[in-house]
Motif scaffolding. Structure first.
Motif, PDB file in Angstrom:
ATOM      1  N   HIS A 108       3.138   1.379  -2.225  1.00 24.18           N
ATOM      2  CA  HIS A 108       3.317  -0.053  -2.477  1.00 24.18           C
ATOM      3  C   HIS A 108       2.308  -0.913  -1.714  1.00 24.18           C
ATOM      4  CE1 HIS A 108       7.073   1.175  -4.385  1.00 24.18           C
ATOM      5  NE2 HIS A 108       7.361   1.823  -3.274  1.00 24.18           N
ATOM      6  N   VAL A 109       1.198  -0.305  -1.314  1.00 20.88           N
ATOM      7  CA  VAL A 109       0.095  -1.050  -0.705  1.00 20.88           C
ATOM      8  C   VAL A 109      -1.075  -0.987  -1.679  1.00 20.88           C
ATOM      9  CG1 VAL A 109      -1.508  -1.211   1.235  1.00 20.88           C
ATOM     10  CG2 VAL A 109       0.859  -0.473   1.627  1.00 20.88           C
ATOM     11  N   TYR A 110      -1.526  -2.150  -2.134  1.00 18.72           N
ATOM     12  CA  TYR A 110      -2.564  -2.224  -3.153  1.00 18.72           C
ATOM     13  C   TYR A 110      -3.852  -2.757  -2.532  1.00 18.72           C
ATOM     14  CZ  TYR A 110       1.413  -1.584  -6.215  1.00 18.72           C
ATOM     15  OH  TYR A 110       2.545  -1.077  -6.829  1.00 18.72           O
ATOM     16  N   ARG A 111      -4.939  -2.062  -2.820  1.00 17.27           N
ATOM     17  CA  ARG A 111      -6.239  -2.411  -2.244  1.00 17.27           C
ATOM     18  C   ARG A 111      -7.153  -2.958  -3.337  1.00 17.27           C
ATOM     19  NH1 ARG A 111      -4.511   2.401  -0.159  1.00 17.27           N
ATOM     20  NH2 ARG A 111      -5.688   3.603  -1.717  1.00 17.27           N
ATOM     21  N   ILE A 112      -7.788  -4.075  -3.033  1.00 16.58           N
ATOM     22  CA  ILE A 112      -8.701  -4.732  -3.964  1.00 16.58           C
ATOM     23  C   ILE A 112     -10.061  -4.796  -3.295  1.00 16.58           C
ATOM     24  CG2 ILE A 112      -9.160  -6.854  -5.261  1.00 16.58           C
ATOM     25  CD1 ILE A 112      -6.127  -7.436  -5.017  1.00 16.58           C
ATOM     26  N   PRO A 113     -11.125  -4.343  -3.960  1.00 14.51           N
ATOM     27  CA  PRO A 113     -12.439  -4.305  -3.292  1.00 14.51           C
ATOM     28  C   PRO A 113     -12.965  -5.696  -2.963  1.00 14.51           C
ATOM     29  CG  PRO A 113     -12.656  -3.765  -5.632  1.00 14.51           C
ATOM     30  CD  PRO A 113     -11.189  -3.794  -5.335  1.00 14.51           C
ATOM     31  N   ASP A 114     -13.543  -5.798  -1.783  1.00 17.70           N
ATOM     32  CA  ASP A 114     -14.218  -7.014  -1.332  1.00 17.70           C
ATOM     33  C   ASP A 114     -15.691  -6.663  -1.150  1.00 17.70           C
ATOM     34  OD1 ASP A 114     -15.035  -9.389  -0.213  1.00 17.70           O
ATOM     35  OD2 ASP A 114     -14.141  -9.001   1.746  1.00 17.70           O
ATOM     36  N   GLY A 115     -16.412  -6.606  -2.262  1.00 19.07           N
ATOM     37  CA  GLY A 115     -17.807  -6.189  -2.218  1.00 19.07           C
ATOM     38  C   GLY A 115     -17.900  -4.724  -1.825  1.00 19.07           C
ATOM     39  N   ASP A 116     -19.022  -4.362  -1.185  1.00 19.82           N
ATOM     40  CA  ASP A 116     -19.236  -2.974  -0.770  1.00 19.82           C
ATOM     41  C   ASP A 116     -18.673  -2.681   0.608  1.00 19.82           C
ATOM     42  OD1 ASP A 116     -20.591  -2.291  -3.085  1.00 19.82           O
ATOM     43  OD2 ASP A 116     -22.511  -2.987  -2.296  1.00 19.82           O
ATOM     44  N   ALA A 117     -18.253  -3.728   1.336  1.00 19.93           N
ATOM     45  CA  ALA A 117     -17.980  -3.537   2.758  1.00 19.93           C
ATOM     46  C   ALA A 117     -16.515  -3.622   3.146  1.00 19.93           C
ATOM     47  CB  ALA A 117     -18.758  -4.569   3.574  1.00 19.93           C
ATOM     48  N   GLY A 118     -15.636  -3.999   2.239  1.00 21.96           N
ATOM     49  CA  GLY A 118     -14.270  -4.195   2.693  1.00 21.96           C
ATOM     50  C   GLY A 118     -13.242  -4.197   1.583  1.00 21.96           C
ATOM     51  N   LEU A 119     -12.010  -4.548   1.979  1.00 21.02           N
ATOM     52  CA  LEU A 119     -10.871  -4.538   1.070  1.00 21.02           C
ATOM     53  C   LEU A 119      -9.953  -5.706   1.364  1.00 21.02           C
ATOM     54  CD1 LEU A 119      -9.758  -0.816   1.495  1.00 21.02           C
ATOM     55  CD2 LEU A 119     -10.929  -1.734  -0.517  1.00 21.02           C
ATOM     56  N   PHE A 120      -9.293  -6.199   0.312  1.00 21.50           N
ATOM     57  CA  PHE A 120      -8.102  -7.013   0.471  1.00 21.50           C
ATOM     58  C   PHE A 120      -6.912  -6.099   0.233  1.00 21.50           C
ATOM     59  CE2 PHE A 120     -11.249  -9.837  -1.730  1.00 21.50           C
ATOM     60  CZ  PHE A 120     -11.598 -10.587  -0.615  1.00 21.50           C
ATOM     61  N   MET A 121      -5.866  -6.222   1.029  1.00 20.79           N
ATOM     62  CA  MET A 121      -4.691  -5.371   0.863  1.00 20.79           C
ATOM     63  C   MET A 121      -3.444  -6.233   0.722  1.00 20.79           C
ATOM     64  SD  MET A 121      -5.436  -2.228   3.510  1.00 20.79           S
ATOM     65  CE  MET A 121      -5.558  -3.316   4.941  1.00 20.79           C
ATOM     66  N   ILE A 122      -2.638  -5.942  -0.289  1.00 22.30           N
ATOM     67  CA  ILE A 122      -1.394  -6.654  -0.534  1.00 22.30           C
ATOM     68  C   ILE A 122      -0.268  -5.637  -0.524  1.00 22.30           C
ATOM     69  CG2 ILE A 122      -0.113  -8.130  -2.127  1.00 22.30           C
ATOM     70  CD1 ILE A 122      -2.875  -9.069  -3.167  1.00 22.30           C
ATOM     71  N   THR A 123       0.740  -5.880   0.312  1.00 20.98           N
ATOM     72  CA  THR A 123       1.843  -4.950   0.498  1.00 20.98           C
ATOM     73  C   THR A 123       3.121  -5.518  -0.101  1.00 20.98           C
ATOM     74  OG1 THR A 123       0.858  -4.099   2.535  1.00 20.98           O
ATOM     75  CG2 THR A 123       3.211  -3.706   2.219  1.00 20.98           C
ATOM     76  N   PHE A 124       3.864  -4.640  -0.793  1.00 21.80           N
ATOM     77  CA  PHE A 124       5.155  -5.001  -1.365  1.00 21.80           C
ATOM     78  C   PHE A 124       6.245  -4.176  -0.702  1.00 21.80           C
ATOM     79  CE2 PHE A 124       2.189  -6.451  -4.460  1.00 21.80           C
ATOM     80  CZ  PHE A 124       2.793  -7.483  -5.162  1.00 21.80           C
ATOM     81  N   GLU A 125       7.403  -4.792  -0.513  1.00 22.02           N
ATOM     82  CA  GLU A 125       8.583  -4.101  -0.012  1.00 22.02           C
ATOM     83  C   GLU A 125       9.772  -4.526  -0.853  1.00 22.02           C
ATOM     84  OE1 GLU A 125       9.003  -4.988   4.119  1.00 22.02           O
ATOM     85  OE2 GLU A 125       7.131  -3.965   4.701  1.00 22.02           O
ATOM     86  N   ASN A 126      10.556  -3.527  -1.270  1.00 23.88           N
ATOM     87  CA  ASN A 126      11.718  -3.789  -2.130  1.00 23.88           C
ATOM     88  C   ASN A 126      11.341  -4.597  -3.369  1.00 23.88           C
ATOM     89  OD1 ASN A 126      13.523  -2.518  -0.254  1.00 23.88           O
ATOM     90  ND2 ASN A 126      13.446  -4.383   0.993  1.00 23.88           N
ATOM     91  N   GLY A 127      10.149  -4.308  -3.893  1.00 25.44           N
ATOM     92  CA  GLY A 127       9.714  -4.918  -5.140  1.00 25.44           C
ATOM     93  C   GLY A 127       9.141  -6.311  -5.020  1.00 25.44           C
ATOM     94  N   LYS A 128       9.003  -6.857  -3.792  1.00 28.99           N
ATOM     95  CA  LYS A 128       8.489  -8.213  -3.597  1.00 28.99           C
ATOM     96  C   LYS A 128       7.293  -8.199  -2.638  1.00 28.99           C
ATOM     97  CE  LYS A 128      11.813  -9.891  -6.118  1.00 28.99           C
ATOM     98  NZ  LYS A 128      11.540 -10.404  -7.488  1.00 28.99           N
ATOM     99  N   ALA A 129       6.374  -9.142  -2.834  1.00 26.40           N
ATOM    100  CA  ALA A 129       5.185  -9.232  -1.987  1.00 26.40           C
ATOM    101  C   ALA A 129       5.568  -9.697  -0.587  1.00 26.40           C
ATOM    102  CB  ALA A 129       4.180 -10.193  -2.601  1.00 26.40           C
ATOM    103  N   VAL A 130       5.013  -9.044   0.437  1.00 24.63           N
ATOM    104  CA  VAL A 130       5.361  -9.416   1.814  1.00 24.63           C
ATOM    105  C   VAL A 130       4.151  -9.730   2.678  1.00 24.63           C
ATOM    106  CG1 VAL A 130       7.539  -8.138   1.836  1.00 24.63           C
ATOM    107  CG2 VAL A 130       5.434  -6.985   2.553  1.00 24.63           C
TER     108      VAL A 130
END
Length: 406
Positions: A376-398
């Motif tokens: 439930h941790v989703y990673r979105i590329p931030d160019g070649d050097a990094g990531l944005f990460m969005i975590t969900f718990e119990n079906g909701k974004a936290v």
């Protein structure tokens, strides 16, 4: 002349023979210059405890004319043949080092290593099955080793180099690297013939497939089929959601297209009515949000992220860093999502009430995730050097975080 004497002194320091002085508790280890065997008793080469590679760390306890009494990384104590012992490692190997114990990868340049052969293997704090489990190793995890026991149920040390965070695994659970095709072959051998083995192998198949998007849907389909046929349920696995994710991964575009689509989303934050865009966040905005200015954040990774200072509240951190032109700008490093703090991605407002399945519906083709690691941790590329990460718990974004590759 003085330079030559200094170099000679340095060589003697690195290659001390430690003939008479045992190491004290708390000392750093010294390193072997050749691979060899650890013997259980003095001058008995028939009674083997284990085998060690070149530059294995050892703690010298005593010495004889021909042998050192040492302790190796897993705690075994025995005798090794005398050889030059180094104060530092130089990444070298000695002739004849056995690859069946000390495989160093296809290029021959990695640490000696094995791979974990079973799912959810408990990694212990001490070499004992009653010791505390500090984590679970995943199937096919690479572990570096510097000593391999040659007796039944021996342990291998897989923690940090100086034993500040010790970890141990039983050697019998380690072996050669597994591939998806190897695991699939074993699964198909027992499918419909041995239900217990079928469930075991399909679990491994699912686990290894989470590292390969192209194989994932097939493995998850087999997993669902085998569990349904066996009349079993696994409360830790939402197989239908995992299959939905696998479907979204099938339409993932090329990386350069992903970058363009992520950029077009114009990701920004709505924080108590303030719209904050990375690179344009100001100190006055942080003061308006009643954030506290601090100079140091404990445990902040250093790779690629060099803040001059930070603003923080209990669960949120904004870092101000200097770009190449000397201009200081702010970027959100970490926030806990709430009703008053939301992340905008295109037309989607992601706050504490935002549903995980909606996120996958809109952005599943842009993200990567690993539900065998942190689910439930989703990673979105931030160019070649990094990531944005969005975590969900119990079906909701936290939570939102950013990171840079080390």
């Amino acid at each position: 002349m003085l330079g030559r004497l200094y170099r000679l002194f340095a060589v003697l320091l690195c290659f001390t023979t430690l003939d008479t002085v045992a190491q004290s508790a708390g000392d750093r280890p010294v390193y072997t210059s050749e691979w060899g065997h650890l013997y259980r008793t003095e001058n008995n080469k028939m009674d083997l405890l284990g085998i060690f590679p070149t530059e294995a760390p050892v703690y010298v306890l005593d010495s004889t004319k021909t042998q050192y009494k040492v302790q190796v990384s897993n705690g075994d104590i025995g005798f090794i043949m005398k050889q030059p012992l180094q104060r530092a490692m130089f990444g070298k190997r000695s002739a004849g080092e056995p690859t069946q114990y000390f495989y160093r990868g296809t290029q021959g340049s990695q640490c000696p290593h094995f791979f974990v052969q079973v799912s959810e293997l408990r990694v212990r704090k001490a070499p004992d099955v009653s010791s505390t489990a500090v984590r679970r190793a995943r199937l096919n995890e690479l572990v570096c080793i510097d000593y391999f026991p040659l007796y039944t149920d021996g342990w291998v040390y897989v923690g940090d180099h100086f034993h500040e965070r010790p970890e141990f695994i039983q050697a019998k659970f380690l072996g050669a690297e597994l591939t998806y095709d190897k695991v699939l072959k074993e699964y198909l051998k027992v499918k419909g013939k041995d239900q217990k083995q079928e469930i075991l192998w399909v679990g491994r198949l699912r686990e290894i497939a989470w590292t390969d998007d192209k194989k994932l849907k097939q493995a998850l389909t087999f997993w669902k089929e085998s569990f349904e046929n066996a009349g079993l349920q696994d409360p830790k696995v939402d197989i239908d959601f995992e299959l939905y994710l696998a479907d979204r991964f099938q339409v993932r575009p090329a990386f350069d297209v992903v970058e363009k689509q992520v950029t077009s989303l114009r990701m920004h934050f709505d924080w108590k009515g303030l719209l904050l865009y990375d690179g344009k966040i100001t100190e006055s905005q942080m003061k308006q949000l009643q954030m506290q200015k601090v100079s140091v954040i404990p445990d902040m990774p250093e790779c690629g992220w060099e803040p001059v200072y930070y603003y923080r509240s209990d669960n949120n951190i904004v870092a101000f860093e200097e770009n190449v032109k000397g201009k200081v700008f702010g970027s959100v490093y970490q926030v806990t999502l709430s009703n008053e703090l939301a992340l905008w991605m295109g037309e989607e407002r992601i706050d504490m009430n935002y549903d995980e399945k909606e996120f996958v519906k809109h952005f599943g083709h842009l993200v990567s995730t690993d539900w065998i690691g942190p689910p439930h941790v989703y990673r979105i590329p931030d160019g070649d050097a990094g990531l944005f990460m969005i975590t969900f718990e119990n079906g909701k974004a936290v939570r939102y975080e950013c990171m840079f590759y080390c």
